[in-house]
Design a protein around this motif. Structure first.
Motif, PDB file in Angstrom:
ATOM      1  N   GLY A  46      -2.050   8.660   4.287  1.00  0.00           N
ATOM      2  CA  GLY A  46      -2.686   8.418   2.986  1.00  0.00           C
ATOM      3  C   GLY A  46      -3.993   9.174   2.840  1.00  0.00           C
ATOM      4  O   GLY A  46      -4.283   9.739   1.775  1.00  0.00           O
ATOM      5  N   VAL A  85      -3.601   6.034  -5.196  1.00  0.00           N
ATOM      6  CA  VAL A  85      -3.584   6.409  -3.779  1.00  0.00           C
ATOM      7  C   VAL A  85      -4.799   5.823  -3.066  1.00  0.00           C
ATOM      8  O   VAL A  85      -4.683   5.254  -1.973  1.00  0.00           O
ATOM      9  CB  VAL A  85      -3.519   7.943  -3.612  1.00  0.00           C
ATOM     10  N   ILE A  92      -4.988   3.069   0.006  1.00  0.00           N
ATOM     11  CA  ILE A  92      -5.712   3.320   1.259  1.00  0.00           C
ATOM     12  C   ILE A  92      -6.702   2.188   1.532  1.00  0.00           C
ATOM     13  O   ILE A  92      -6.783   1.682   2.657  1.00  0.00           O
ATOM     14  CB  ILE A  92      -6.433   4.686   1.194  1.00  0.00           C
ATOM     15  N   ILE A 131       0.475   4.155  -2.721  1.00  0.00           N
ATOM     16  CA  ILE A 131       0.237   5.541  -2.314  1.00  0.00           C
ATOM     17  C   ILE A 131       1.364   6.446  -2.818  1.00  0.00           C
ATOM     18  O   ILE A 131       1.119   7.508  -3.387  1.00  0.00           O
ATOM     19  CB  ILE A 131       0.082   5.640  -0.779  1.00  0.00           C
ATOM     20  N   SER A 180       0.826  -1.208   0.000  1.00  0.00           N
ATOM     21  CA  SER A 180       0.000   0.000   0.000  1.00  0.00           C
ATOM     22  C   SER A 180       0.862   1.261   0.000  1.00  0.00           C
ATOM     23  O   SER A 180       0.508   2.249  -0.645  1.00  0.00           O
ATOM     24  CB  SER A 180      -0.960   0.001   1.189  1.00  0.00           C
TER      25      SER A 180
END
Length: 168
Positions: free
Chosen positions: A153, A97, A101, A64, A60
């Motif tokens: 994030g 992004v 998240i 991001i 992640s």
């Protein structure tokens, strides 16, 4: 190799086995070793869950970071007047992004549910006297890191969407 001193519980079992000639000492030691292995397996399972969450964090964070970089790159190109139509690339960056998240939220939820289940199972096994030791489950630093990254994030996506905040 340094010889290990027997624990209080092991000495108690040895003493009890000496006082009961009908019960072989190997049975008591086998039960003790089995209980210790079970307790250690809970620790290994907990560490395994932390490693899984770390893998989610890495993925992640990559999504991001890459999405934010794409967004910022095309934002700067638009501001410089080099490109006029950068909407699709910016949207792609925002999508990365958001995907990071969502993935992080899923990892946090899964980790939390797994750890609650593991604690409940350990409590049941302790009540059934299948394991002896009381093991604290301190807060997971991996989970704390994941929550902090989630907040960053969310701050990044809010900044990208509304052009406000420290990331705008």
């Amino acid at each position: 190799m340094v010889p290990m001193q027997p624990s209080c519980r092991t000495r108690m079992i040895l003493t009890m086995a000496d006082s009961n000639p009908k019960r072989p000492i190997s049975d008591d030691m086998s039960v003790e070793l089995s209980a210790r292995r079970t307790g250690m397996s809970f620790q290994r399972t907990r560490m395994s869950a932390d490693r899984t969450l770390m893998a989610v964090i890495r993925t992640s964070l990559s999504l991001i970071g890459f999405g934010f970089s794409i967004f910022q790159f095309f934002q700067k190109l638009r501001e410089a007047g080099t490109m006029t139509h950068v909407g699709s690339a910016r949207n792609f960056g925002m999508t990365l992004v958001m995907l990071g998240i969502v993935m992080l939220i899923g990892g946090i939820v899964f980790h939390s549910q797994f750890m609650l289940g593991l604690r409940a199972q350990r409590k049941e096994m302790r009540a059934a006297r299948l394991i002896y030791g009381e093991s604290r489950f301190p807060p997971s630093f991996t989970l704390i890191t994941a929550v902090i990254l989630l907040l960053i994030g969310i701050g990044a996506i809010v900044s990208m969407t509304f052009q406000i905040g420290p990331f705008g």
